[in-house]
Design an enzyme around this catalytic site. Structure first.
Site: not given
Length: 141
Positions: A103-104
């Site tokens: 993800c981030r």
């Protein structure tokens, strides 16, 4: 009479110790079972090495579409983490295939990885966030 009480105290004490030992084995067994059904946390470097050395994996970006469009790892399949439970079977049909999740920053990938494990996927690896990825990204803007 005092000797008889002491005998019972001793017997109950031994029984308690035996019982506690049995309980400990049950707890250990539960922990072992839980670790058998967990995803593997790996580094971005380990993920890159695996991606470079094999073709038998699926790379899943679990961010939102706008984040994906702004920059994602080449070849990544976008399945936002909130949709993973509903879309996994259709888009990830092989439950034994290696699945690399990111993800981030790592929070959403951990949630998605655990969801996949709970759905029966057996080789899920979470390498955290694209923030730690230093190998280049592609953009869809």
């Amino acid at each position: 009479m005092k000797c008889k009480r002491l005998k019972y105290v001793w017997i109950f004490g031994v029984m308690g110790i035996v019982c506690m030992g049995g309980c400990q084995n049950s707890i250990s067994g539960a922990e072992n079972e839980m670790t058998e059904h967990a995803y593997m946390k790996i580094s971005a470097e380990d993920a890159k090495a695996l991606m470079d050395s094999t073709d038998g994996f699926v790379l899943v970006d679990v961010r939102e579409e706008d984040e994906y469009d702004a920059g994602h790892i080449e070849g990544a399949l976008l399945i936002p983490y909130e949709e993973i439970a509903g879309r996994a079977e259709a888009e990830l049909p092989d439950k034994e295939q290696t699945i690399l999740v990111y993800c981030r920053s790592g929070r959403r990938s951990a949630i998605a990885a655990q969801t996949l494990v709970e759905l029966g996927y057996t080789d899920v690896r979470d390498f955290g966030g694209i923030n730690d990825w230093s190998y280049g990204v592609e953009k869809d803007l």
